[in-house]
Design a protein around this motif. Structure first.
Motif, PDB file in Angstrom:
ATOM      1  N   VAL A 485      27.899  79.556  22.296  1.00 55.76           N
ATOM      2  CA  VAL A 485      28.878  79.050  21.356  1.00 55.76           C
ATOM      3  C   VAL A 485      28.376  79.154  19.926  1.00 55.76           C
ATOM      4  O   VAL A 485      27.171  79.170  19.670  1.00 55.76           O
ATOM      5  N   ILE A 486      29.357  79.250  19.012  1.00 57.07           N
ATOM      6  CA  ILE A 486      29.052  79.273  17.588  1.00 57.07           C
ATOM      7  C   ILE A 486      29.475  77.924  17.014  1.00 57.07           C
ATOM      8  O   ILE A 486      30.624  77.516  17.160  1.00 57.07           O
ATOM      9  N   SER A 487      28.529  77.223  16.412  1.00 59.14           N
ATOM     10  CA  SER A 487      28.831  75.870  15.936  1.00 59.14           C
ATOM     11  C   SER A 487      28.959  75.794  14.420  1.00 59.14           C
ATOM     12  O   SER A 487      29.512  74.845  13.886  1.00 59.14           O
ATOM     13  N   VAL A 488      28.409  76.773  13.736  1.00 57.49           N
ATOM     14  CA  VAL A 488      28.529  76.802  12.284  1.00 57.49           C
ATOM     15  C   VAL A 488      28.989  78.201  11.899  1.00 57.49           C
ATOM     16  O   VAL A 488      28.363  79.184  12.307  1.00 57.49           O
ATOM     17  N   ALA A 493      36.461  80.293   8.788  1.00 59.01           N
ATOM     18  CA  ALA A 493      36.263  79.784  10.145  1.00 59.01           C
ATOM     19  C   ALA A 493      35.559  78.437  10.145  1.00 59.01           C
ATOM     20  O   ALA A 493      35.585  77.710  11.138  1.00 59.01           O
ATOM     21  N   TRP A 496      37.415  75.598  11.280  1.00 55.76           N
ATOM     22  CA  TRP A 496      37.431  75.431  12.729  1.00 55.76           C
ATOM     23  C   TRP A 496      36.149  74.746  13.209  1.00 55.76           C
ATOM     24  O   TRP A 496      36.187  73.768  13.948  1.00 55.76           O
ATOM     25  N   THR A 497      35.025  75.282  12.786  1.00 53.68           N
ATOM     26  CA  THR A 497      33.758  74.831  13.373  1.00 53.68           C
ATOM     27  C   THR A 497      33.297  73.472  12.855  1.00 53.68           C
ATOM     28  O   THR A 497      32.307  72.948  13.320  1.00 53.68           O
ATOM     29  N   ARG A 498      34.049  72.911  11.891  1.00 55.01           N
ATOM     30  CA  ARG A 498      33.709  71.563  11.457  1.00 55.01           C
ATOM     31  C   ARG A 498      33.832  70.579  12.627  1.00 55.01           C
ATOM     32  O   ARG A 498      33.071  69.639  12.740  1.00 55.01           O
ATOM     33  N   THR A 499      34.834  70.799  13.471  1.00 55.66           N
ATOM     34  CA  THR A 499      35.040  69.848  14.570  1.00 55.66           C
ATOM     35  C   THR A 499      35.076  70.504  15.947  1.00 55.66           C
ATOM     36  O   THR A 499      35.227  69.833  16.949  1.00 55.66           O
ATOM     37  N   ARG A 500      34.967  71.852  15.962  1.00 57.96           N
ATOM     38  CA  ARG A 500      35.071  72.512  17.257  1.00 57.96           C
ATOM     39  C   ARG A 500      34.046  73.640  17.314  1.00 57.96           C
ATOM     40  O   ARG A 500      33.745  74.259  16.300  1.00 57.96           O
ATOM     41  N   ASP A 501      33.554  73.904  18.509  1.00 62.67           N
ATOM     42  CA  ASP A 501      32.730  75.092  18.687  1.00 62.67           C
ATOM     43  C   ASP A 501      33.635  76.297  18.866  1.00 62.67           C
ATOM     44  O   ASP A 501      34.806  76.178  19.215  1.00 62.67           O
ATOM     45  N   PRO A 503      33.596  79.977  20.878  1.00 62.40           N
ATOM     46  CA  PRO A 503      32.802  80.761  21.829  1.00 62.40           C
ATOM     47  C   PRO A 503      32.369  82.071  21.187  1.00 62.40           C
ATOM     48  O   PRO A 503      33.109  82.652  20.392  1.00 62.40           O
ATOM     49  N   ALA A 504      31.193  82.503  21.506  1.00 61.16           N
ATOM     50  CA  ALA A 504      30.778  83.827  21.054  1.00 61.16           C
ATOM     51  C   ALA A 504      31.574  84.863  21.832  1.00 61.16           C
ATOM     52  O   ALA A 504      32.000  84.613  22.960  1.00 61.16           O
TER      53      ALA A 504
END
Lengths: 528, 265, 230
Positions: A485-488, A493, A496-501, A503-504
């Motif tokens: 997963v990409i978290s940052v 984007a 999005w990744t502020r509150t959600r992972d 997927p790579a």
């Protein structure tokens, strides 16, 4: 912006509402001071995403709204389920409103003829200022420095109370929720229940601080609060000379007007004062009296979740010896003809203001009505407000705050499903988005969204190009690390990744798998 | 039956498991699946964001790719997505007409008439609810908005899931409430989207399910992204991936980032 | 400058694409709408006839749900029932207002303990006096069982709108034959005289403005007694 009672924006001065002067709540603020109204009823505050960001942080608001909308959803669902011909009624209601729009010039003139024939006076108002002027002149001619008001969206929309206040005439809201909003110097947050963002304890506090004659031992039991409002307003009802109302329906073929209400404040206003002024949007017509049999089934069940609302008043001009001796009807445009000119968007004028779409909207439930910056919040507001304000910006008005409203929806479709007149709100939202995008095409400068959409269009309109892009994405497979997963991620984007992972990308796209599993060796051209 | 698969752009590139499972499932049921390679995307993202002009070539590519279904070359088109099927049915012809492409609009309508979301295809066209699947895990189902309210798939997905052997299907509280994805809404109104997602993931977690499933990978990406960030230990699988699972060839539980305590163990 | 009426109608014409209409304020000219046929597939009437036991039972159920008080009363017992309801309303001598056209027999049981004030369009009681009376007694035009609605149309046995509004207790006599099942049945009956001022009453006044919880009793009568006669 200065903030006053309970953290709300300071609003307007009112010459007299029976309340003591400033500071009754112990604060040092002067909530009734001569502060000019900083807000336009159809365009106030920040654009939706910014305003929503703020209201989302109000935990009390979230709880109040969550509770209230859940209550009303369940009630509505129960009383709609027991009507065997609900869908047939919706079909009829929808078609009737479409017919009204198609025949509007004729129907308006018929209404005018019939109201006039029965002793009423019909006025026409191009915009808010003109409507306000007409009402003010009538009140002044009657020597009234105070008018009692029935809850009305049309008069909210034109800012009538603020205008009257500036002219030295006090407009007294008599609907309980409107009274709460008015006492708190607040803005409405719901079409039907403008104080829906307040819970009982807050309402008790507002009454104690602002009502002036509230019992000092007032509790937060809803019944007691309602009784306090009854006592507070009775003197006003018995002494008022002029009343101002809106109308739920105007019957073209008879000149009959209808007000649908619950508390009896409407009946008081429509019956006791000598003069009645009704401000009605030009779209609120129905062709014939019998058409009320459709709308009087659709509206109450959709609105308060009741089989029928406690009181509905219908009147036709003036009835000698019964009710007001003078009746004025103000027919209001104020942007409606701009809405009507839009082939898709004109269906927004079918709205009968039931507010069912607000009550089911998952966005409204979280952010509340104030985030929409208009007296028309929620899904219907998101399509109505930008269109009503088209001549002064609105949708297609580059940078106008109202242009953000059509994006304030996930297009989940819950609004369309409950709308009693079947307004396809999601489709209109999408159409307004396109209008906005098209209007911006002629502008200079680079819009990152537009650039991204253009690029995506090129990639996504060809299987070969899309396959290559997918294959390129698989190169990023490793970005996911061990978790996959990409978290940052960088903007945009990051929203999005502020509150959600995220997927790579997979190591193999579907079409790569398909080629391997299902296809015989291909020519180099196909291999691409 | 000869069934053409529209894999959807997002599943093709990001979640190939869903269309792969769709292929496995339909082949197991004795049907022939074809994958027209010219396909890319249905155009929904462009339409819903208001970029109708940019949507036109995307829509044209989809319509022309799947036009053979209208001539009977295939019996049906299947899309393992409620919202993409909804876009095909309710948006493509509108976009074409607005661009003055009436002929393309007519073709789009003809293609749409033979295009089905996966649960519709299985239940209505193929007449099957028990697909012979086996999936011995606790599962909860999220009815995505467009499946529910645009296509009106009703309880078809649930009927299919109930027939799965050894599944422990638990009801999702407030199931019909939107997860907050909404395409570009998740970016343009990220805060509101996150608030909606928080409620959805809380409801999913309350079920104690190991897997949340749905008919749309996009919504699952959203819900799964939230669950992953929370390390909830709940994974996502497309409906097709559960229906494709058998004793002989079981679908593995999806990777789910475990709660911190579990990781520590 | 054109007058507002002309201009608004011209804008509406422009919005509907009618020739010779100019534009709307935002400079738009709309497309002509399609012709509309209104589908009337909904129920024009219920399955039960007016005044049937099923319809009466439904009306009672709905009214009770709204927290109204309902009794079925034989014609002969009506005066006594009215008297019983009104008598206890005041510590002293109760005052009841009645429209001038009311059946005098309905008041026959009141006796000396209750004062009756007559109201008519020709000699109306001021609102402040209505505010001081204990109750009002009226007849009705029609009732609808599915929605629990009673309609008054201002005829002499029902009186001016104000008298059924300001007093805190409304005693309303409905004849069983007046009870229809559906809204369309009621509306079509009322459509014979659409010009009459109509008041549709579904229970006592109420509000849902606090947390959308329904509370009975606000500005209108807080108590509604319905006497079903016949």
């Amino acid at each position: 912006m200065s903030r006053t009672f309970l953290g709300l924006p300071r609003r307007l001065s009112r010459p007299d509402d029976g309340a003591p002067p400033a500071g009754a709540d112990g604060s040092s603020e002067q909530p009734f001071g001569p502060v000019p109204h900083p807000q336009a009823p159809l365009r106030w505050g920040d654009a939706f995403p910014v305003a929503a960001h703020r209201t989302l942080q109000d935990a009390q608001l979230r709880r109040n709204l969550g509770h209230a909308t859940q209550v009303i959803r369940a009630k509505r669902a129960a009383v709609v389920d027991e009507v065997p011909d609900w869908e047939a009624l919706r079909d009829a209601g929808s078609a009737l409103k479409e017919r009204v729009m198609a025949e509007l010039p004729e129907l308006l003139q018929r209404l005018e003829e019939n109201v006039t024939a029965r002793g009423g006076v019909v006025h026409w108002a191009r915009d808010a200022a003109e409507a306000n002027r007409i009402v003010t002149e009538i009140a002044r001619a009657k020597g009234a420095d105070e008018v009692v008001k029935v809850k009305s969206m049309a008069t909210q929309e034109i800012g009538l109370n603020e205008h009257l206040a500036a002219e030295g005439i006090a407009a007294i809201e008599t609907d309980l929720a409107e009274l709460i909003v008015q006492l708190a110097d607040d803005m409405p947050s719901h079409i039907l229940v403008p104080a829906i963002h307040r819970n009982r304890t807050e309402i008790r506090d507002i009454f104690l601080a602002r009502m002036g004659d509230a019992p000092p031992d007032l509790s937060d039991v809803p019944r007691e609060l309602a009784m306090a409002a009854r006592a507070h307003l009775r003197r006003k009802f018995l002494s008022a000379k002029v009343a101002v109302s809106g109308a739920n329906f105007g019957v073209a073929s008879t000149g009959t007007l209808a007000v649908v209400e619950s508390e009896g404040n409407g009946r008081m206003c429509l019956t006791l004062p000598e003069t009645l002024v009704t401000v009605m949007g030009i779209e609120k017509l129905v062709p014939d009296f019998e058409d009320l049999e459709v709308f009087m089934q659709l509206l109450p069940r959709s609105s308060t979740g009741e089989r029928m609302n406690p009181y509905t008043s219908l009147w036709t001009g003036v009835t000698p010896g019964d009710g007001p001796s003078e009746f004025h009807l103000v027919l209001l445009d104020n942007g409606r003809t701009d809405v009507l000119a839009d082939e898709v968007g004109r269906a927004a004028l079918h709205c009968i203001r039931c507010s069912a779409c607000l009550n089911v909207c998952p966005v409204y439930e979280r952010v509340g009505g104030h985030a929409y910056g208009s007296v028309y919040p929620g899904p219907i507001g998101a399509i109505l407000t930008p269109q009503l304000t088209a001549s002064t910006g609105g949708v297609s008005g580059h940078g106008d705050v109202n242009a953000a409203l059509p994006y304030a929806s996930t297009l989940c479709g819950a609004c369309y499903e409950v709308c009693p007149v079947k307004i396809d709100i999601p489709s209109i939202l999408v159409d307004l988005r396109a209008r906005e995008v098209d209007a911006d095409r002629s502008r200079n400068g680079v819009d990152p969204w537009a650039a991204a959409m253009k690029a995506a269009s090129w990639v996504m309109s060809d299987g070969g190009r899309f396959g290559l892009a997918g294959r390129a994405a698989t190169l990023a497979h490793g970005l996911g690390g061990r978790d996959g997963v990409i978290s940052v991620a960088p903007p945009p984007a990051s929203a999005w990744t502020r509150t959600r992972d995220l997927p790579a990308p997979p190591s193999q796209t579907f079409r790569q798998w398909w080629a391997k599993e299902h296809e015989t060796p291909r020519t180099p051209e196909e291999e691409r | 039956m000869r069934i053409a698969l529209a894999a959807t752009c997002i599943a093709d590139t990001m979640f190939p498991g869903a269309p792969r499972a769709t292929v496995r499932l339909l082949e197991r049921l004795g049907h022939e699946v074809v994958f027209p390679r010219a396909q890319a995307c249905c155009g929904q993202m462009h339409v819903n964001t208001g970029y109708f002009d940019e949507a036109v070539p995307v829509v044209r590519n989809h319509v022309e790719t799947f036009a053979p279904v209208a001539d009977g070359e295939w019996d049906a088109v299947v899309i393992p997505s409620g919202s993409c099927t909804g876009s095909v049915r309710h948006q493509q012809a509108m976009v074409c007409r607005r661009a003055g492409l009436d002929e393309l609009a007519a073709t789009a309508e003809a293609v749409a008439a033979k295009t089905y979301e996966l649960s519709e295809l299985l239940v209505d066209v193929l007449g099957v609810t028990d697909v012979g699947a086996w999936f011995p895990h606790r599962v909860t189902y999220h009815p995505t908005c467009h499946s529910l309210r645009m296509l009106h798939v009703g309880d078809r997905p649930l009927r299919l899931l109930r027939a799965v052997e050894d599944i422990d299907l638990v009801e999702l509280p407030a199931a019909e409430s939107c997860c907050g994805f909404g395409g570009t809404f998740a970016l343009k109104n990220a805060d509101t989207s996150a608030a909606m997602l928080a409620d959805k993931t809380a409801h999913v977690r309350a079920t104690g399910a190991a897997v949340v499933t749905a008919g749309d990978m996009s919504c699952l990406m959203h819900i799964g992204g939230g669950l992953s960030r929370q390390r909830a230990g709940v994974g996502t699988l497309h409906l097709a991936e559960i229906l494709a699972s058998t004793r002989a060839e079981p679908t593995a539980l999806p990777p789910a980032r475990r709660a911190a305590t579990e990781v520590a163990r | 400058m054109t007058d507002a009426r002309t201009e608004v109608l011209s804008r509406v014409g422009a919005a509907l694409g009618r020739p010779g209409s100019g534009t709307t304020p935002a400079g738009k000219v709309g497309a002509a709408p399609r012709d509309v046929v209104v589908p009337r597939g909904y129920r024009a009437a219920g399955e039960h006839v007016a005044g049937s036991p099923e319809v009466l039972e439904q009306l009672v159920d709905r009214l009770v749900d709204y927290k109204a008080h309902v009794q079925q009363v034989a014609e002969a017992d009506l005066p006594a029932t009215v008297a019983r309801l009104v008598r206890g309303l005041s510590a002293g001598r109760a005052v009841v207002v009645a429209p001038h056209g009311i059946d005098p027999g309905w008041l026959a049981g009141l006796g000396d303990e209750v004062a009756v004030r007559e109201d008519s369009p020709a000699s109306p009681l001021p609102a402040t006096e209505l505010d001081a009376v204990d109750a009002v007694l009226t007849a009705a035009r029609v009732a609808c069982s599915e929605t629990g609605t009673i309609v008054l149309d201002g005829q002499p046995d029902q009186g001016r709108r104000a008298i059924s509004l300001v007093p805190d207790v409304h005693v309303c006599v409905v004849r069983t034959a007046q009870v229809v099942q559906t809204v369309p049945e009621a509306v079509r009956l009322l459509g014979a005289h659409p010009e009459r001022p109509l008041t549709w009453i579904s229970g006592p006044s109420a509000t849902s403005d606090i947390e959308l919880d329904r509370v009975e009793g606000v500005h209108g009568p807080r108590t509604l007694h319905v006497l079903l006669v016949g």
